[in-house]
Design a protein around this motif. Sequence first.
Motif, PDB file in Angstrom:
ATOM      1  N   LYS A  40       0.822  -1.211   0.000  1.00  0.00           N
ATOM      2  CA  LYS A  40       0.000   0.000   0.000  1.00  0.00           C
ATOM      3  C   LYS A  40       0.858   1.263   0.000  1.00  0.00           C
ATOM      4  N   GLY A  41       2.182   1.095  -0.016  1.00  0.00           N
ATOM      5  CA  GLY A  41       3.078   2.245  -0.061  1.00  0.00           C
ATOM      6  C   GLY A  41       3.698   2.617   1.268  1.00  0.00           C
ATOM      7  N   SER A  42       3.541   1.783   2.301  1.00  0.00           N
ATOM      8  CA  SER A  42       4.109   2.099   3.613  1.00  0.00           C
ATOM      9  C   SER A  42       5.631   2.091   3.554  1.00  0.00           C
ATOM     10  N   THR A  43       6.248   3.075   4.205  1.00  0.00           N
ATOM     11  CA  THR A  43       7.704   3.207   4.179  1.00  0.00           C
ATOM     12  C   THR A  43       8.230   3.738   5.504  1.00  0.00           C
ATOM     13  N   ASN A  44       9.442   3.387   5.838  1.00  0.00           N
ATOM     14  CA  ASN A  44      10.305   4.024   6.833  1.00  0.00           C
ATOM     15  C   ASN A  44       9.835   3.829   8.279  1.00  0.00           C
ATOM     16  N   TRP A  45      10.754   4.184   9.180  1.00  0.00           N
ATOM     17  CA  TRP A  45      10.527   4.058  10.614  1.00  0.00           C
ATOM     18  C   TRP A  45       9.620   5.172  11.114  1.00  0.00           C
ATOM     19  N   LEU A  46       8.859   4.864  12.172  1.00  0.00           N
ATOM     20  CA  LEU A  46       7.927   5.845  12.727  1.00  0.00           C
ATOM     21  C   LEU A  46       7.707   5.558  14.204  1.00  0.00           C
ATOM     22  N   ASN A  47       7.751   6.597  15.024  1.00  0.00           N
ATOM     23  CA  ASN A  47       7.309   6.509  16.413  1.00  0.00           C
ATOM     24  C   ASN A  47       5.921   7.141  16.503  1.00  0.00           C
ATOM     25  N   TYR A  48       4.982   6.410  17.069  1.00  0.00           N
ATOM     26  CA  TYR A  48       3.572   6.814  17.114  1.00  0.00           C
ATOM     27  C   TYR A  48       3.176   6.994  18.571  1.00  0.00           C
ATOM     28  N   ASP A  49       2.813   8.216  18.934  1.00  0.00           N
ATOM     29  CA  ASP A  49       2.554   8.544  20.332  1.00  0.00           C
ATOM     30  C   ASP A  49       1.070   8.495  20.688  1.00  0.00           C
ATOM     31  N   SER A  50       0.254   9.266  19.970  1.00  0.00           N
ATOM     32  CA  SER A  50      -1.155   9.342  20.351  1.00  0.00           C
ATOM     33  C   SER A  50      -2.013   9.735  19.161  1.00  0.00           C
ATOM     34  N   LEU A  51      -3.312   9.518  19.329  1.00  0.00           N
ATOM     35  CA  LEU A  51      -4.308   9.913  18.333  1.00  0.00           C
ATOM     36  C   LEU A  51      -5.353  10.783  19.009  1.00  0.00           C
ATOM     37  N   ILE A  52      -5.567  11.970  18.466  1.00  0.00           N
ATOM     38  CA  ILE A  52      -6.656  12.836  18.914  1.00  0.00           C
ATOM     39  C   ILE A  52      -7.781  12.732  17.890  1.00  0.00           C
ATOM     40  N   VAL A  53      -8.977  12.471  18.368  1.00  0.00           N
ATOM     41  CA  VAL A  53     -10.168  12.452  17.521  1.00  0.00           C
ATOM     42  C   VAL A  53     -11.009  13.653  17.919  1.00  0.00           C
ATOM     43  N   LYS A  54     -11.344  14.497  16.953  1.00  0.00           N
ATOM     44  CA  LYS A  54     -12.099  15.698  17.306  1.00  0.00           C
ATOM     45  C   LYS A  54     -13.110  16.050  16.232  1.00  0.00           C
ATOM     46  N   GLU A  55     -14.125  16.758  16.665  1.00  0.00           N
ATOM     47  CA  GLU A  55     -15.116  17.269  15.734  1.00  0.00           C
ATOM     48  C   GLU A  55     -14.516  18.428  14.954  1.00  0.00           C
ATOM     49  N   PRO A  56     -14.771  18.498  13.655  1.00  0.00           N
ATOM     50  CA  PRO A  56     -14.281  19.660  12.899  1.00  0.00           C
ATOM     51  C   PRO A  56     -14.985  20.919  13.364  1.00  0.00           C
ATOM     52  N   SER A  57     -14.245  22.004  13.436  1.00  0.00           N
ATOM     53  CA  SER A  57     -14.810  23.268  13.895  1.00  0.00           C
ATOM     54  C   SER A  57     -14.867  24.256  12.747  1.00  0.00           C
TER      55      SER A  57
END
Length: 603
Positions: free
Chosen positions: A155-172
């Motif tokens: 699918k095109g995934s590449t390279n190293w990544l550190n993943y900390d958190s996900l914020i889900v919010k309503e668009p304003s």
Amino acid sequence: MLVLFLKSNQLIVATILVPLSTLFLVNISNPLEVKAATEWSEEYDATEGKLHNVAVENSEAGYFGNGYIASWNGNGQFVQLEVSVPSAGAYTFVFNYSAAAGSATRYLSVNSEVVIEEVRFSGTGSWGDWQTTYVKDVYLTSGVNTITLGFDSAKGSTNWLNYDSLIVKEPSEKQSVEWDLKEEAELAQQSLEDNFWDNETSMFRNQYPDDEENNRFHYWWLAHGIDTLMDGYERTGNSQYIDKATALYAAVKERNGRDIRNDFYDDMLWMALALQRLHQFTNDPEHEQAVFTLWEDIKTGWSNEYGGGIAWNKSQLDYKNTPSNAPAVILATRLYQNYGNDEDLQWAKKIYNWLTDTLVDPTNGFVWDGINRTGDGKIDKEWEFTYNQGVYIGASVELYQVTGEEKYLNSAVRTANTAKNIFSNHNHIIYEGGSGDGGLFKGILVRYVTDLVKVDPSQEQLAQWIVDNAKNVWKKVKLVPEILFGSSWEGKNRLPIELSQQLSGVMLMEHAAQLEPIILKQTTSSLEEHIANYQENNQLDKVLAKKLSNQVKQANDHLDKGRLKQAVNHLELFKKHLEKGLDKGAITNKVYKAIQEILNKSL
């Protein structure tokens, strides 16, 4: 350092912690910002999700929660979070991450359905340099949804990544940037003056905050400074822009040993292009003579090694690149337009033909950087810069304007669309970073894509691309009173901000302001055409057609007078009439959807 290593065939399931609910308050730091608004938001610790073949670390400070996901660069690795939302609808995802190994990509799925194959995470300065990227308009059902961020090279995934958190919010909507960016462009110009201009030297400083030890003379940055000041003058007619540009030219010449020439052909080209614009408004013979002096010197850089082309600098005459040739086409063509000297047009065509044959990919119009940089005749195909695409687009547009030959316009359109596809992230934001000279690259692309749309207004998608970038950046920069544009148009700014980066940002705002009326005019023209056709074919009630046509007419009247916000207001009224017409049966659902699709390009 505490590291949790997971076996490749082991699936670890962690209990989901209750996420933190927050109310975001938007502070006011300039008159264009929105008053404090609340929006629903929850942040999820990535380490508390279902983890497959990834590790958890906590050695880098500044993370949210218990740590962050690391050791992540292989197929089959993923992080799965269960998120709960109050109602069904479109939400915005904000990922907190670091990517010190360079840009990385991951696929994003919602409830087992892949919604984006390549979410792009731009490179960060270090593993402890936490940045954010967002994905907008993600549809979630009411209640619990399963969100997966994973690695799949197919699918095109590449390279190293550190993943900390996900914020889900309503668009304003209250944080959106309205139509008519002229005021934002003026604030950007004001920031350039307030934070970079030095009254003692009559030149721009190299960075903000100022560093007195950073006193390097950036000749070509300052050429773009003159060009950017001319953008401000053309928008406002305020002579202070001319005065400052004139003073800047004099200071550059003085600092350069009272000679406007230097050893780099591309630098001289940018100065000549800027002074050519300045002369149009000052009619100062010194500015005109400086352009002639530079052009005569630039032409000495041409040689027949590698089939032709102008060298990059005077100490390496067998190294030819796009930055020293495409701007030469632009300059030569404009000289021909101004003075009618056929020799200048022949120079433009000769340089353009060499550049196209040597440094442009014939399959898609992508422009390579140079040839023989290392003395081995190699073409630098791996050097992919927005700069090169921009100047080739500009060269093609200029030749189209003077010759009327469609092949030049077609080349410009092809290269622009290729650049849009290659240099845009999942939100269609130009992701190329850059410090030093690279800070100017995105602004150069924006300048010449704008020139393309001006000669071919049918390129609505390109116009919208630039405007979307401007509005995205403005939502970020307006949060601080200084109005600063950094290396990235995606994430957070880092101080110091270099002059090159600030100039690119100002160019973006100035040119987006030029493109907005073109987009709106294309919308109203298309609406007029469709209303007439549908009415003629009895697919639209006459009374409704009259109401819709009246709103389009009033929108056009405001556009002709430069009043974009009022024009948009009438398009909003058009939309309301359209919806009422559907409710009353005055328009078929098929026709309604077709007209709504046109309207959505602007609203």
